[in-house]
Design an enzyme around this catalytic site. Structure first.
Site, PDB file in Angstrom:
ATOM      1  N   CYS A  91      47.763  68.725  33.669  1.00 21.54           N
ATOM      2  CA  CYS A  91      48.572  67.544  33.988  1.00 21.54           C
ATOM      3  C   CYS A  91      49.197  67.727  35.379  1.00 21.54           C
ATOM      4  O   CYS A  91      49.827  68.757  35.642  1.00 21.54           O
ATOM      5  CB  CYS A  91      49.667  67.367  32.945  1.00 21.54           C
ATOM      6  SG  CYS A  91      50.831  66.057  33.372  1.00 21.54           S
ATOM      7  N   ASP A  93      41.566  26.980  40.502  1.00 25.55           N
ATOM      8  CA  ASP A  93      42.466  28.086  40.819  1.00 25.55           C
ATOM      9  C   ASP A  93      43.820  27.521  41.249  1.00 25.55           C
ATOM     10  O   ASP A  93      43.992  27.103  42.386  1.00 25.55           O
ATOM     11  CB  ASP A  93      41.854  28.937  41.940  1.00 25.55           C
ATOM     12  CG  ASP A  93      42.647  30.210  42.173  1.00 25.55           C
ATOM     13  OD1 ASP A  93      43.624  30.449  41.451  1.00 25.55           O
ATOM     14  OD2 ASP A  93      42.282  30.963  43.089  1.00 25.55           O
ATOM     15  N   LYS A 144      36.933  25.690  36.531  1.00 23.83           N
ATOM     16  CA  LYS A 144      38.217  26.371  36.323  1.00 23.83           C
ATOM     17  C   LYS A 144      38.942  26.376  37.666  1.00 23.83           C
ATOM     18  O   LYS A 144      38.617  27.145  38.565  1.00 23.83           O
ATOM     19  CB  LYS A 144      37.987  27.798  35.820  1.00 23.83           C
ATOM     20  CG  LYS A 144      39.272  28.490  35.442  1.00 23.83           C
ATOM     21  CD  LYS A 144      38.984  29.786  34.707  1.00 23.83           C
ATOM     22  CE  LYS A 144      40.252  30.430  34.214  1.00 23.83           C
ATOM     23  NZ  LYS A 144      41.199  30.779  35.262  1.00 23.83           N
ATOM     24  N   CYS A 184      47.480  63.944  28.611  1.00 21.86           N
ATOM     25  CA  CYS A 184      48.462  65.012  28.604  1.00 21.86           C
ATOM     26  C   CYS A 184      49.178  64.840  27.267  1.00 21.86           C
ATOM     27  O   CYS A 184      49.755  63.789  27.002  1.00 21.86           O
ATOM     28  CB  CYS A 184      49.446  64.831  29.763  1.00 21.86           C
ATOM     29  SG  CYS A 184      50.930  65.822  29.572  1.00 21.86           S
ATOM     30  N   SER A 238      46.459  30.928  26.982  1.00 24.39           N
ATOM     31  CA  SER A 238      45.514  31.169  28.073  1.00 24.39           C
ATOM     32  C   SER A 238      44.129  31.314  27.438  1.00 24.39           C
ATOM     33  O   SER A 238      43.973  31.123  26.241  1.00 24.39           O
ATOM     34  CB  SER A 238      45.916  32.389  28.881  1.00 24.39           C
ATOM     35  OG  SER A 238      45.956  33.500  28.038  1.00 24.39           O
ATOM     36  N   LYS A 244      34.252  33.862  34.245  1.00 23.54           N
ATOM     37  CA  LYS A 244      34.825  34.196  35.555  1.00 23.54           C
ATOM     38  C   LYS A 244      33.713  34.540  36.529  1.00 23.54           C
ATOM     39  O   LYS A 244      32.846  35.359  36.199  1.00 23.54           O
ATOM     40  CB  LYS A 244      35.763  35.406  35.420  1.00 23.54           C
ATOM     41  CG  LYS A 244      37.004  35.142  34.590  1.00 23.54           C
ATOM     42  CD  LYS A 244      37.868  34.114  35.266  1.00 23.54           C
ATOM     43  CE  LYS A 244      39.333  34.292  35.108  1.00 23.54           C
ATOM     44  NZ  LYS A 244      39.994  35.489  35.302  1.00 23.54           N
ATOM     45  N   GLU A 282      33.825  22.650  32.221  1.00 22.56           N
ATOM     46  CA  GLU A 282      34.694  22.148  33.297  1.00 22.56           C
ATOM     47  C   GLU A 282      34.855  23.218  34.359  1.00 22.56           C
ATOM     48  O   GLU A 282      34.707  24.405  34.072  1.00 22.56           O
ATOM     49  CB  GLU A 282      36.095  21.837  32.745  1.00 22.56           C
ATOM     50  CG  GLU A 282      36.118  20.708  31.768  1.00 22.56           C
ATOM     51  CD  GLU A 282      37.460  20.623  31.033  1.00 22.56           C
ATOM     52  OE1 GLU A 282      38.472  21.128  31.545  1.00 22.56           O
ATOM     53  OE2 GLU A 282      37.466  20.058  29.937  1.00 22.56           O
ATOM     54  N   CYS A 327      56.482  65.637  28.732  1.00 21.65           N
ATOM     55  CA  CYS A 327      56.002  65.569  30.114  1.00 21.65           C
ATOM     56  C   CYS A 327      56.852  64.565  30.893  1.00 21.65           C
ATOM     57  O   CYS A 327      56.993  63.404  30.478  1.00 21.65           O
ATOM     58  CB  CYS A 327      54.539  65.129  30.133  1.00 21.65           C
ATOM     59  SG  CYS A 327      53.960  64.741  31.796  1.00 21.65           S
ATOM     60  N   CYS A 371      53.252  68.061  34.617  1.00 24.69           N
ATOM     61  CA  CYS A 371      53.893  69.122  33.830  1.00 24.69           C
ATOM     62  C   CYS A 371      53.014  70.357  33.697  1.00 24.69           C
ATOM     63  O   CYS A 371      53.449  71.385  33.182  1.00 24.69           O
ATOM     64  CB  CYS A 371      54.292  68.611  32.451  1.00 24.69           C
ATOM     65  SG  CYS A 371      52.896  68.383  31.338  1.00 24.69           S
ATOM     66  N   TYR A 381      43.459  18.483  32.378  1.00 29.11           N
ATOM     67  CA  TYR A 381      42.322  18.951  31.579  1.00 29.11           C
ATOM     68  C   TYR A 381      42.576  19.036  30.082  1.00 29.11           C
ATOM     69  O   TYR A 381      41.709  19.457  29.340  1.00 29.11           O
ATOM     70  CB  TYR A 381      41.795  20.285  32.100  1.00 29.11           C
ATOM     71  CG  TYR A 381      42.846  21.386  32.221  1.00 29.11           C
ATOM     72  CD1 TYR A 381      43.552  21.830  31.122  1.00 29.11           C
ATOM     73  CD2 TYR A 381      43.097  21.975  33.455  1.00 29.11           C
ATOM     74  CE1 TYR A 381      44.494  22.823  31.235  1.00 29.11           C
ATOM     75  CE2 TYR A 381      44.040  22.981  33.588  1.00 29.11           C
ATOM     76  CZ  TYR A 381      44.734  23.402  32.472  1.00 29.11           C
ATOM     77  OH  TYR A 381      45.663  24.392  32.586  1.00 29.11           O
TER      78      TYR A 381
HETATM   79  S1  IVH Z   1      42.022  24.850  29.422  1.00 27.39           S
HETATM   80  C1  IVH Z   1      44.067  26.381  25.665  1.00 27.39           C
HETATM   81  N1  IVH Z   1      40.726  23.955  31.530  1.00 27.39           N
HETATM   82  O1  IVH Z   1      42.907  28.666  33.423  1.00 27.39           O
HETATM   83  C2  IVH Z   1      43.301  25.948  26.842  1.00 27.39           C
HETATM   84  N2  IVH Z   1      42.269  25.731  31.842  1.00 27.39           N
HETATM   85  O2  IVH Z   1      43.526  31.193  31.176  1.00 27.39           O
HETATM   86  C3  IVH Z   1      44.082  25.974  28.076  1.00 27.39           C
HETATM   87  N3  IVH Z   1      42.539  26.455  34.143  1.00 27.39           N
HETATM   88  O3  IVH Z   1      46.086  28.783  31.962  1.00 27.39           O
HETATM   89  C4  IVH Z   1      43.399  25.949  29.334  1.00 27.39           C
HETATM   90  N4  IVH Z   1      41.116  25.036  35.029  1.00 27.39           N
HETATM   91  O4  IVH Z   1      45.813  27.522  34.137  1.00 27.39           O
HETATM   92  C5  IVH Z   1      41.628  24.850  31.065  1.00 27.39           C
HETATM   93  N5  IVH Z   1      39.555  23.037  33.299  1.00 27.39           N
HETATM   94  C6  IVH Z   1      40.447  23.913  32.847  1.00 27.39           C
HETATM   95  C7  IVH Z   1      41.123  24.817  33.697  1.00 27.39           C
HETATM   96  C8  IVH Z   1      42.028  25.724  33.144  1.00 27.39           C
HETATM   97  C9  IVH Z   1      41.984  26.008  35.278  1.00 27.39           C
HETATM   98  C10 IVH Z   1      43.499  27.573  34.055  1.00 27.39           C
HETATM   99  C11 IVH Z   1      44.752  27.286  33.283  1.00 27.39           C
HETATM  100  C12 IVH Z   1      44.804  28.295  32.165  1.00 27.39           C
HETATM  101  C13 IVH Z   1      43.857  29.342  32.658  1.00 27.39           C
HETATM  102  C14 IVH Z   1      43.092  29.981  31.519  1.00 27.39           C
END
Ligand code: IVH
Length: 661
Positions: free
Chosen positions: A399, A112, A110, A417, A79, A305, A108, A422, A402, A217
């Site tokens: 606490c 959802d 991201k 605690c 991830s 994010k 790129e 506990c 406890c 991607y």
């Molecule tokens: S690259 C090692 N590119 O975001 C790189 N991820 O925590 C792997 N996601 O698990 C991810 N759009 O599910 C990449 N353009 C994009 C993406 C993307 C969505 C998601 C993917 C990944 C999570 C990142």
């Protein structure tokens, strides 16, 4: 004749499909498409031997499975680390440029949705899987075949793996949720849940109706496509028929990255699908390789994010919870409200300073959001809405469970605690021990653990393995069947591989991934217990903080006693994953190895796993850092590159000898 017609129809339908779903440029009417599809369906039912597993007709769905098989990913599906502001992004850029000063970035959207991986052999889609825990996912091929934007046949015959995100458009999600509301079914909180719920359908006909789509991607072995940059690999797969999001941009500097983010922070609302951030990736594949990865995420990419959705509600009360480490957290009890797709009635207030700095009071109108899209937190009070009846926050001194005096160390924000007996701490530790990533004992949820604890049947993890049928049956809500299932689950957990136990013990800083690294490396708990600080140094994923924490854990008499007791109760304490003949120094230990071509006695994947078990780092691409290239039959570009770089090349036999086989 029929064979030719089937081939012709397949070709036409694949082409029309790509034009419609990927290129957004249909060249035939829906009616014509349906007519050809119908003709193919009829021909295939008349001549079943002509039906290919990647025929366009599989898009309709039909296969019904009993469950999903597990598949181990050839390369882990990592991830991404998160960035929330400009300073996080500039820090990322500095870290990257320290190692690779000359990089460019690809930005790129991201998406959802849900990450999946697709495998092609001889130009056909052969398997697709979910990310799962990153190491092992589930085979969801039948459902993926129904997704129109996934090509079933591609003009490329070498083995190919492509990864991406399966998602549901805003319009489809809205339509689906409306139908679900009418039927009184629970709504999907977001496109991610909707995509996951649809891909988890055992009946592919249902998945087919969900109108899912996919953006690709990444290509894990982009070097094999003769690409030197990520952008080239995306262009290449686009040519092969994969759907790649066109809103990406190559940026020369972090300032250009920031401008891209700025643009999409507002433009995203006009997209037909949800995005939850921007992914920034180093473009040069060799530099990606140089930067490498941690256990969790690559160092060459980061996810920015977008700020989470914020909503207002009333804070009705503040209550305190005690975690397994003894940490005491204030929590807000809220007037229930919907935020980011789910109903929220509790939210964390983190700690005393957090509440005081914001002057959050009981009965305040407050702003809440979900941190990291999951845990609801109170952001701030709406001061203008106060009427004078609000009650200022008071941190407790004892606490709540406890009664022992709480301690807040100088320089720390949290109260603890410190009473190791506990009840709250014990119950939380027990819950952690039996949780999914730890010993995974089904039937032992929070309520049952609490019940067993209150009835004095368990007070530490070893007690779980001493439970008897006669003790459980008299308890409330414990029928014959439930007791027998529970005891079976407890018994079978004894066979778990070492990493499950290690994680379950709750050693500070040892998460489930680290536990796996440790188990694979040391193989037995004794080896881990006898390890010195230097022994941890050679494991790239283990830093000084983790090493010290493990050493501290095994220096405590009580912990040694617990391990001994668990051993006597016959819990497995060895790693049952891929084993190495020995973890002692061997010629592959600490070396970077690349495998290429076809091996004869074992698959590349098996060879890779065995090399890793011997302490090697197995990499997908040849670079100056490569120590050995293992070249099987039909080795191509990697062999050439290794020769150019003067890297030691081993044939299969030599590799096996060096492995001690
Ligand atoms: S690259 C090692 N590119 O975001 C790189 N991820 O925590 C792997 N996601 O698990 C991810 N759009 O599910 C990449 N353009 C994009 C993406 C993307 C969505 C998601 C993917 C990944 C999570 C990142």
């Amino acid at each position: 004749m029929s064979r030719e017609r089937v081939e012709e129809l397949t070709k036409l339908l694949n082409q029309y499909n790509k034009e419609y779903y990927v290129l957004d440029k249909p060249s035939v009417s829906d009616k014509e498409y349906d007519r050809l599809m119908q003709e193919l369906i009829e021909l295939e039912s008349q001549f079943p031997e002509l039906k290919s597993v990647t025929s366009p007709t599989v898009r309709i769905g039909g296969a019904v499975l009993e469950g999903f098989n597990k598949v181990e990913h050839e390369k882990p599906m990592l991830s991404l680390a998160n960035a929330f502001n400009e300073s996080d992004l500039r820090d990322f850029d500095s870290r990257v440029r320290k190692v690779s000063p000359q990089v460019t970035y690809v930005c790129e959207l991201k998406i959802d949705g849900l990450a999946v991986t697709l495998h092609y052999r001889d130009g056909h889609f052969v398997q697709g899987a979910t990310r799962g825990d990153g190491v092992v996912g589930e085979d969801i091929s039948e459902n993926l075949k129904t997704i129109q934007t996934i090509p079933l046949q591609i003009p490329y015959t070498n083995p190919l793996e492509v990864r991406g995100e399966v998602y549901m458009s805003k319009a489809t999600l809205e339509k689906l949720n409306k139908q679900r509301a009418e039927k009184g079914e629970e709504l999907f909180a977001n496109p991610r849940n909707a995509a996951a719920g649809s891909l988890r359908q055992l009946d592919s006909k249902i998945a087919a109706k969900r109108e899912l789509a996919m953006f690709c991607y990444s290509v894990p072995s982009a070097f094999e496509l003769n690409c030197s940059t990520h952008e080239q690999s995306l262009q290449k797969i686009e040519e092969l028929g994969f759907n790649v999001n066109s809103n990406r941009e190559v940026c020369q500097s972090i300032d250009e990255v920031l401008a891209y983010i700025e643009k999409w922070s507002t433009a995203r609302f006009d997209l037909p699908y949800e995005i939850d951030g921007i992914v920034i990736k180093v473009n040069q594949l060799e530099e990606q390789e140089k930067l490498g990865s941690t256990v969790k995420s690559p160092r060459w990419a980061i996810a920015y994010k977008f700020p989470a959705e914020e909503v207002e509600t009333i804070l009705k009360d503040i209550i305190f919870t005690v975690g397994r480490t003894g940490m005491v957290t204030p929590n807000a009890v809220l007037e229930p409200v919907r935020v980011a797709g789910t109903r929220v009635s509790r939210a964390t207030l983190h700690n005393e300073d957090y509440v005081k700095e914001r002057d959050i009071r009981i009965f305040d109108r407050v702003v809440i959001r979900k941190a990291g899209e999951i845990i609801p937190e109170v952001v701030k009070p709406v001061v203008d809405s106060r009427n004078g009846e609000e009650v200022p926050f008071q941190m407790i001194e004892e606490c709540p469970r406890c009664g022992s005096h709480l301690v807040r160390e100088v320089g720390e924000a949290d109260h603890y605690c410190l009473n190791i007996d506990c009840p709250a701490r014990i119950v939380e530790s027990l819950c952690h021990f039996v949780s999914r990533d730890a010993m995974n004992i089904e039937g032992l949820g929070v309520k049952v653990v609490e019940q067993l604890y209150v009835n004095q049947l368990i007070s530490n993890v070893a007690d779980i393995y001493k439970l008897k049928k006669e003790q459980l049956l008299p308890l409330e809500r414990m029928g014959e069947k439930k007791v027998s299932n529970l005891l079976t689950a407890i018994e079978s957990s004894k066979q778990n591989s070492l990493e499950k136990l290690l994680f379950g013990l709750g050693i500070r800083h040892v998460g489930s991934k680290t536990a796996k690294v440790l188990a694979a490396h040391f193989e037995t708990i004794e080896a881990l217990m006898n390890a010195t600080f230097e022994d941890f140094k050679v494991i790239s994923e283990i830093g000084d903080v983790i090493a010290n924490s493990i050493l501290h854990y095994f220096s405590q008499e009580a912990n040694l006693h617990l391990i001994q007791e668990l051993k006597e109760l016959q819990l497995n304490m060895t790693y049952t994953g891929i084993k190495s003949s020995s973890t002692e120094m061997n010629e592959f230990f600490g070396k970077t190895v690349v495998l290429t071509g076809t091996l004869t006695t074992l698959s590349r994947k098996e060879a890779g796993e065995q090399l890793e078990a011997l302490g090697a780092k197995v990499s997908g691409s040849v670079s100056a850092k490569t120590d050995y290239l293992v070249a099987g039959e039909k080795s191509g570009s990697k062999l050439k590159k290794a020769q150019e770089l003067g890297i030691t090349i081993l044939d299969e036999e030599t590799m096996l000898k060096m492995m001690g086989r």
